[in-house]
Design an enzyme around this catalytic site. Structure first.
Site, PDB file in Angstrom:
ATOM      1  N   HIS A 262       0.590  -1.162   0.127  1.00  9.44           N
ATOM      2  CA  HIS A 262       0.241   0.233   0.113  1.00  9.44           C
ATOM      3  C   HIS A 262       1.232   1.386   0.051  1.00  9.44           C
ATOM      4  O   HIS A 262       1.382   1.565   0.660  1.00  9.44           O
ATOM      5  CB  HIS A 262      -1.139   0.052   1.177  1.00  9.44           C
ATOM      6  CG  HIS A 262      -1.644   1.634   1.563  1.00  9.44           C
ATOM      7  ND1 HIS A 262      -3.044   1.853   0.674  1.00  9.44           N
ATOM      8  CD2 HIS A 262      -1.575   1.991   2.039  1.00  9.44           C
ATOM      9  CE1 HIS A 262      -3.339   2.763   0.721  1.00  9.44           C
ATOM     10  NE2 HIS A 262      -2.261   3.339   1.772  1.00  9.44           N
ATOM     11  N   ASP A 264       0.348   5.188  -0.473  1.00  8.42           N
ATOM     12  CA  ASP A 264       0.223   6.721   0.275  1.00  8.42           C
ATOM     13  C   ASP A 264       0.365   7.372  -1.216  1.00  8.42           C
ATOM     14  O   ASP A 264       1.649   7.631  -1.406  1.00  8.42           O
ATOM     15  CB  ASP A 264       0.330   7.212   1.206  1.00  8.42           C
ATOM     16  CG  ASP A 264      -0.680   6.214   1.987  1.00  8.42           C
ATOM     17  OD1 ASP A 264      -1.921   5.826   1.593  1.00  8.42           O
ATOM     18  OD2 ASP A 264      -0.238   6.060   3.379  1.00  8.42           O
ATOM     19  N   ASP A 374      -7.864   1.881   2.109  1.00  8.24           N
ATOM     20  CA  ASP A 374      -7.407   2.495   3.504  1.00  8.24           C
ATOM     21  C   ASP A 374      -8.386   4.276   2.904  1.00  8.24           C
ATOM     22  O   ASP A 374      -7.684   4.874   3.987  1.00  8.24           O
ATOM     23  CB  ASP A 374      -6.073   3.340   3.037  1.00  8.24           C
ATOM     24  CG  ASP A 374      -5.290   3.515   4.372  1.00  8.24           C
ATOM     25  OD1 ASP A 374      -6.168   3.357   5.311  1.00  8.24           O
ATOM     26  OD2 ASP A 374      -4.263   4.626   4.239  1.00  8.24           O
ATOM     27  N   HIS A 578      -6.467  10.084  -0.443  1.00  4.74           N
ATOM     28  CA  HIS A 578      -6.505   9.745   1.117  1.00  4.74           C
ATOM     29  C   HIS A 578      -5.907  10.188   1.580  1.00  4.74           C
ATOM     30  O   HIS A 578      -6.541  10.538   2.583  1.00  4.74           O
ATOM     31  CB  HIS A 578      -7.491   8.456   0.611  1.00  4.74           C
ATOM     32  CG  HIS A 578      -6.526   7.539   1.383  1.00  4.74           C
ATOM     33  ND1 HIS A 578      -6.629   6.148  -0.065  1.00  4.74           N
ATOM     34  CD2 HIS A 578      -5.367   7.328   1.949  1.00  4.74           C
ATOM     35  CE1 HIS A 578      -5.560   5.527   0.520  1.00  4.74           C
ATOM     36  NE2 HIS A 578      -5.112   5.769   1.654  1.00  4.74           N
TER      37      HIS A 578
END
Length: 1018
Positions: A262, A264, A374, A578
Site C-alpha cells: 500500500h 500512499d 485505506d 485519501h
C-alpha cells in the site's frame, strides 16, 4: 524428557535471535563505499550514476531531511566462496522495527539499469547463485533521506514536513555495506522455526497439536550445534519435517494471500517522493516474481503505473512483462485510491473512467475489483458507479478501524443509493500490510464473521509506504502454511480468483444498505480548507470547461481541448487521494496542492473564456450573453448545454428594504423573507412570508460562529472526538455591525488571534439568505463551526452525496446513530417537515453536524409547556491541528453559504448548484441555443462533453436527483445520427431511440439512477 512450555518458547526465541539468524550469512567481507550528495531535488539516474564520489564508510552520517545521496559500493567476491550463494547486504541505517516511513534506496547496475529497492526488511541484493569467485561487484544506490515524521507516542508537531522549513542535520548512519554468503539451509531453518513457533503460540495450551510442535521444536534445537549452525541446520530441519507435513483440517479457513504494498500517493512525503517509492517497490517486486514462481503481486492506482511509465521506463517494462504473464495484477480500476466522501459526482465517476481506461489501454485488462483498503469511509454512491464502470467486486479493510461499532460482516452485498448491489469483502485479517504471521492468521480465523456460511478470506501481504512490499520470508511462510495442521490454509492468489470463489460459495451473503461510514477520522472532512476549496472549485470549472468547449466545437467547429482536459482531470483526481483531499499530509503536500489548484483553475478559466469568446462572436454590438450552468432558478430544469437564446424574462422584483431594528441591528426584507439581524450581528429571525412561519428555533440565533477546543485522543489532522462538544465558546461579540448597501449587513468580530468579517445578504426576488464569511485564522487546536438552529421537527436530514443524497438521523437512538456526530455533505444539507423544509447550501465545506433540541419538560414543576423539538445544523469551517502540518490552515479563508427557507430537496439541489456555478456574462452578438435540453424537474445533467475517443460524439450524463421515479425528455439541438446508452467509459451498452412523436429521447429513471448517453453527430 521434561517439557516446560515457557522454557522451550524462551529457548527458541533466544537461539533464533542470537545464533541461527546470524548464521544465515555466516561469512562476509566489507565493500568499499563512495558517496555523492546531490544538491537540491533528486537528479536523473544518469547524472547520479556518473557523479564523482568521495570516500565514506560504515558509521558515517548522511541524509539531511529530503536530501538524496548516491552511494557506490564496490568489491570482489572472494575466490574461496566459489559455488556458494552471495548477496550484498546494504543497510543505509534502517530501523527494522518500522518498515517504511524512513530512508530508502534503489539499487542500480553500472549501466544505470535498476535492480531492486532497499528497505528495512529487504536489505539484500543477489550477486550470484552460485558465484564463480573473483567477480567484481559495483552497485549504485540512490538513497533518499526521508525524515521520520510519524512517531505514534505522541504525535509531535514537526517542521521536517516541508523542505522549506526542515533542518539540515543528517538523519542516518550507514550501518552495513558487505558482501556475504547466504546459507540457504540455515535460512530455511529460520523459516521453519519461525512458522512453527508462531503457530504454537496461537494454539490453545490444551491442544495436542501445540505440544506436538513444542516437542519437535525442542528436538530441533537439541540437534543444532550452536558453534556450527550451518553444519547442523539440515539435521535440525529433519526433526521438524514431520510436524510441517501434517495436513490442515478439512474445515480449515482458506486465505488468499495477495502480494501488496500500500503506497500512499502522498502523505508524510511529497508527490515527487511517491514516484520514487513506486519505482523502488516495483523493482523489488518484479525481481521477486522472477525468483518465486508461486508469487502473485497486485498493485492499484493507475497514477502510480503512469508515474512508473514516465519516470522509470526500465522498471515499467518489467512490470508490463509480468502483467502479461498474469502475475503482476493491476487492481482497483481507479486513478488513485481516492477519498470517496468528498469528490464530486463527476470526479468520482472519472476516477473509474481514467483508471480503468489506463489499464485497458496499457495492458488490455478489464479490472473487475475496486480496491480501496485505506480510504476514510465509503460513499453510498459507489456501488452504482462500480457497476457502471464495468466492475463487480469491492474490497476495503478500513472499516475495521471504527471505534464504536464492530461492522457485522466480512463478506456481504453492499447496496448503494439507487439499489445497485456489489459483492464486497473486508479482509478479517484487519490489515493491508499482512506478514502472514501466526498471530495475524489466528486473528483472521477467529474474527471472520461468516464462519459456517463461507470459508475463505483475503490477505493483502507486504510492507507498504516504502517498506518494500512482499518479502521472501512472507513467501516462505505461505509455502509452509499451504496445508499445515492447526493453521488456516494460505495460498497466493489473484484478487479476481478469490472473489470468484467467494462469490460462488456465498452468493446469498447478507446485504448492507447505504454508506460505509467510518467511525473515526471524521475531521478529514474539514482539515486543510484550502485543499478542499481548491478541489471544489476545480471540479466545477472542469464541468464548465467541458460544457463550453463542447458547445463551441459543435456550434463553430472550434477544436476541442482533449489533451488539456484529460491532463487537468488527472491532476484533480490525483489530489483526491485519501491523504491529500482529506487534509492529512505534510505541509509540503498541501503547499504544492494550493499552487496546483490555482494553476489548474487558471487554465480552465482560459478554456472557458476561449469557448465563450468563440460562441459570442463579434462583441462590438455590445449585447450580453447570459448563462448559468446550474439548473434554472425556477422549475429545477437543468439548462446545461450552452447559452440560452435570450436572458429569461423575469417578473418584477420588489426592492430590498433595510431598516434599523429596535434594540440594535437591522431588518432586511425582500418581500419573500424578513430577516432580523441583532446588535451582535446574529440572525435572530428569518420569517418565511409565503409559509407564514418562523425559520429559526425559538430563542435561537443563526450564523452563530462557535469555537471548540480540538485536541483529539490520537490522530490530530484526522480525528475530532465527541468530547470536543463539551466545551464551546459562542462568538457573539461584534466590533462592527453596519449596513453595507441595500440588503447587506457587514459584521466584524475578533477572537483569540483571529478575525472574522461576514456579509449577510437577502437578494432581491430570492428566498435565500446569503452569508459571505472571511476568516483570518490564527488559532491552534481549535474547531470553528457556523450554527443554524432551525424550527423543524424531523428525525432525519438529507445530505448531498455523489449523484443524489442520503438520509441520516438527527437522533442518537443507537450507538450507530450516535457515532455519526460528524458527517459529510456536498453542496447541501436539507431538513424537512411534511410540506416545508429548509436547505443550507455551501460553496466549499464538507463536514457538518446536526443535533436535536427539545422543548421544556412539562412534567417538571415550574417549567413552561414543551415547544417541540428543533434541529440545529452546523457547518464545519476550520480546524487547526498541528500534526502532520504544524501550521494547518493559518491565514485567510473565504466561505460562502446560504440558508434557503421553504426549500424542497429539488430546491436544495438547484441552490447547491447555483452557489457553486456562478453566472457567466460575456459581450457578444450571437445568441446560441443549448446543445441539449432536458425536461423533467428531478433530472440533473452532470456532464456535457465530447466523447473521449475523439469521434466528435456528444456525451451527456444525467441522474435522478430527488430519490423518486422520474420521466424526462432530452432534446439535442444539433443533427443526431445515433443515440446509445453507455457505461462510464462511454462504451455502448444499449440503444436509445428517438421518440417518433415528440422528438428527442424519452427517459425513465429509477431513484438516483445515473444514465450516460452518447449522441452521434451527422
Amino acid at each position: 524428557m521434561h517439557h516446560d512450555r515457557a522454557l522451550v518458547e524462551a529457548r527458541l526465541k533466544r537461539v533464533l535471535d542470537e545464533r541461527i539468524r546470524p548464521a544465515v550469512h555466516p561469512e562476509s567481507v566489507p565493500l568499499s563505499v563512495g558517496v555523492w550528495h546531490a544538491p537540491g531535488e533528486p537528479v536523473p539516474v544518469e547524472q547520479g550514476v556518473a557523479a564523482p564520489r568521495e570516500p565514506t564508510a560504515v558509521g558515517e552520517a548522511w541524509g539531511p531531511p529530503w536530501s538524496t545521496s548516491w552511494f557506490t559500493v564496490s568489491g570482489t567476491v572472494p575466490r574461496a566462496w566459489a559455488g556458494r550463494t552471495v548477496e550484498a547486504l546494504l543497510d543505509l541505517g534502517f530501523d527494522e522495527n518500522m518498515p517504511g516511513f524512513q530512508c530508502e534506496g534503489l539499487v542500480y547496475r553500472e549501466d544505470g539499469s535498476p535492480v531492486k529497492g532497499l528497505s528495512p526488511r529487504n536489505q539484500w541484493v543477489r550477486v550470484g547463485d552460485p558465484v564463480a569467485g573473483g567477480e567484481e561487484v559495483r552497485l549504485h544506490i540512490e538513497a533518499a533521506a526521508n525524515p521520520v515524521i510519524l512517531d505514534y507516542h505522541p504525535f509531535l508537531p514537526t517542521e521536517q514536513g516541508d523542505r522549506l522549513t526542515a533542518d539540515t542535520v543528517p538523519r542516518y548512519r550507514l550501518a552495513r555495506m558487505d558482501l556475504a554468503v547466504l546459507d540457504r539451509t540455515v535460512w530455511e531453518l529460520v523459516q521453519d522455526l519461525d512458522v512453527l513457533g508462531q503457530l504454537m503460540a496461537e494454539l490453545p495450551v490444551q491442544a495436542p497439536r501445540r505440544w506436538e510442535i513444542l516437542r519437535a521444536v525442542e528436538r530441533a534445537l537439541d540437534a543444532v550445534d550452536l558453534q556450527d549452525v550451518g553444519g547442523t541446520a539440515e539435521r535440525a530441519r529433519e526433526r521438524l519435517a514431520g510436524v510441517l507435513a501434517a495436513p490442515a483440517h478439512a474445515s480449515a479457513h482458506r486465505i488468499s494471500a495477495v502480494g501488496h504494498a500500500h503506497i500512499d500517493s502522498a502523505w508524510l512525503w511529497p508527490l515527487r517522493e511517491t514516484v520514487r517509492k513506486v519505482a523502488r517497490t516495483t523493482a523489488s517486486m518484479t525481481a521477486l516474481l522472477e525468483d518465486e514462481p508461486e508469487f502473485v503481486y497486485a498493485m492499484s492506482q493507475a497514477q502510480q503505473f503512469a508515474w512508473l511509465k514516465e519516470h522509470r521506463p526500465e522498471v515499467y517494462a518489467r512490470v508490463k512483462k509480468a502483467v502479461a504473464e498474469g502475475r503482476f495484477v493491476p487492481v482497483g480500476g481507479m486513478w488513485v485510491e481516492s477519498d470517496t466522501n468528498m469528490p464530486g459526482s463527476e470526479a468520482l465517476a472519472r476516477q473509474f473512467v481514467h483508471g480503468k481506461r489506463f489499464f485497458l489501454e496499457e495492458f488490455g485488462i478489464e479490472t473487475e475489483e475496486v480496491w480501496l483498503p485505506d480510504s476514510f469511509g465509503y460513499s453510498a454512491a459507489l456501488p452504482q458507479l462500480v457497476r457502471l464502470a464495468g466492475a463487480k467486486w469491492f474490497l476495503t479493510q478500513k472499516i475495521s478501524w471504527s471505534r464504536t461499532n464492530k461492522f457485522p460482516h466480512h463478506t456481504f452485498w453492499w447496496e448503494g443509493l439507487d439499489g445497485t448491489r456489489v459483492f464486497t469483502h473486508f479482509p478479517p485479517i484487519d490489515t493491508y500490510n499482512a506478514q502472514l504471521s501466526g498471530q495475524e492468521l489466528a486473528h483472521a480465523v477467529g474474527n471472520f464473521q461468516e464462519k459456517g456460511a463461507a470459508t475463505r478470506s483475503l490477505a493483502p501481504t507486504g510492507w507498504g509506504d516504502g517498506g518494500g512490499g512482499t518479502t521472501r520470508e512472507m513467501l516462505a511462510r505461505a509455502r509452509r502454511l499451504a496445508d499445515l495442521e492447526g493453521s488456516a490454509r494460505v495460498v497466493f492468489d489473484k484478487p479476481a480468483a478469490f472473489f470468484e470463489k467467494a462469490h460462488a460459495e456465498y452468493a446469498d451473503a447478507p446485504v448492507w444498505v447505504g454508506e460505509l461510514y467510518l467511525e473515526l477520522h471524521r475531521a478529514t472532512l474539514t482539515s486543510q480548507a484550502r485543499t478542499k476549496q481548491g478541489n471544489r472549485r476545480c471540479e466545477h470549472l472542469l464541468h464548465e470547461a467541458e460544457l463550453w468547449a463542447a458547445t463551441a466545437a459543435v456550434r463553430t467547429g472550434a477544436p476541442y481541448p482533449y489533451e488539456a482536459l484529460d491532463r487537468l482531470w488527472k491532476t484533480v483526481l490525483l489530489h483526491q487521494f485519501h491523504d491529500i483531499l482529506p487534509g492529512t499530509s505534510i505541509a509540503w503536500v498541501h503547499r504544492e496542492a494550493a499552487a496546483t489548484y490555482a494553476a489548474v483553475a487558471e487554465e480552465l478559466e482560459g478554456i472557458v473564456a476561449q469557448a465563450l469568446a468563440t460562441l459570442a462572436g463579434d462583441g462590438s454590438a455590445g449585447s450580453t450573453v447570459v448563462f448559468n450552468a446550474a439548473p434554472h432558478a425556477r422549475g429545477g430544469v437543468p439548462a446545461h448545454g450552452a447559452l440560452p437564446e435570450a436572458p429569461p424574462q423575469a417578473a418584477p422584483v420588489p426592492p430590498v428594504t433595510s431598516v434599523p431594528r429596535e434594540g440594535g441591528g437591522f431588518l432586511l426584507d425582500n418581500g419573500l423573507l424578513t430577516v432580523a439581524v441583532d446588535g451582535r450581528g446574529l440572525v435572530v429571525s428569518v420569517y418565511d412570508r409565503a409559509a407564514g412561519r418562523e425559520v429559526l428555533a425559538p430563542g435561537g440565533a443563526a450564523n452563530l460562529l462557535q469555537l471548540h477546543p480540538d485536541f483529539p485522543a490520537m490522530w490530530d489532522a484526522w480525528d475530532v472526538d465527541s468530547f470536543y462538544r463539551n466545551t464551546v465558546t459562542d462568538l457573539a461579540d461584534a466590533e462592527v455591525v453596519v449596513l453595507d448597501g441595500d440588503g447587506t449587513v457587514r459584521v466584524e468580530r475578533a477572537f483569540g488571534g483571529s478575525r472574522a468579517v461576514q456579509r449577510i445578504t437577502v437578494p432581491a426576488g430570492e428566498r435565500r439568505v446569503e452569508f459571505a464569511t472571511e476568516v483570518d485564522w490564527r488559532e491552534t487546536e481549535k474547531f470553528l463551526k457556523a450554527a443554524f438552529p432551525l424550527d423543524v421537527h424531523t428525525e432525519r436530514i438529507a445530505a448531498e452525496t455523489q449523484f443524489g443524497h442520503l438520509y441520516r438521523p438527527t437522533h442518537t437512538n443507537t450507538s450507530w446513530d450516535a457515532a455519526r456526530f460528524e458527517a459529510c455533505a456536498h453542496r447541501f444539507v436539507h431538513v424537512e417537515e411534511p410540506g416545508w423544509g429548509v436547505a443550507l447550501v455551501n460553496d466549499s465545506t464538507y463536514g457538518y453536524d446536526v443535533t436535536r433540541s427539545g422543548g421544556a419538560d412539562p412534567g417538571r414543576p415550574g417549567t413552561p409547556p414543551a415547544t417541540g423539538t428543533t434541529a440545529t445544523v452546523r457547518l464545519s469551517l476550520l480546524r487547526a491541528p498541528r500534526f502532520p502540518d504544524p501550521r494547518t490552515d493559518q491565514g485567510t479563508h473565504r466561505f460562502r453559504y446560504a440558508l434557503v427557507p421553504g426549500a424542497s430537496v429539488g430546491d436544495a439541489v438547484r441552490e447547491g448548484y447555483r452557489i457553486n456555478l456562478p453566472e457567466r456574462r460575456v459581450p457578444g452578438s450571437a445568441a446560441v441555443a443549448p446543445l441539449v435540453r432536458v425536461t423533467g424537474e428531478a433530472v440533473v445533467v452532470s456532464a456535457v462533453k465530447l466523447a473521449d475517443d475523439g469521434s466528435g460524439d456528444v456525451v451527456v450524463r444525467l441522474y435522478e436527483s430527488r430519490g423518486g421515479r422520474a420521466r424526462a425528455r432530452l432534446t439535442a439541438d444539433f443533427p443526431v445520427s445515433s443515440a446509445a446508452v453507455c457505461d462510464l467509459l462511454e462504451r455502448r451498452t444499449g440503444e436509445a431511440t428517438v421518440d417518433p412523436e415528440g422528438g428527442g429521447l424519452a427517459l425513465s429513471l429509477r431513484p438516483f439512477e445515473i444514465v450516460t448517453l452518447r449522441l452521434g453527430r451527422v
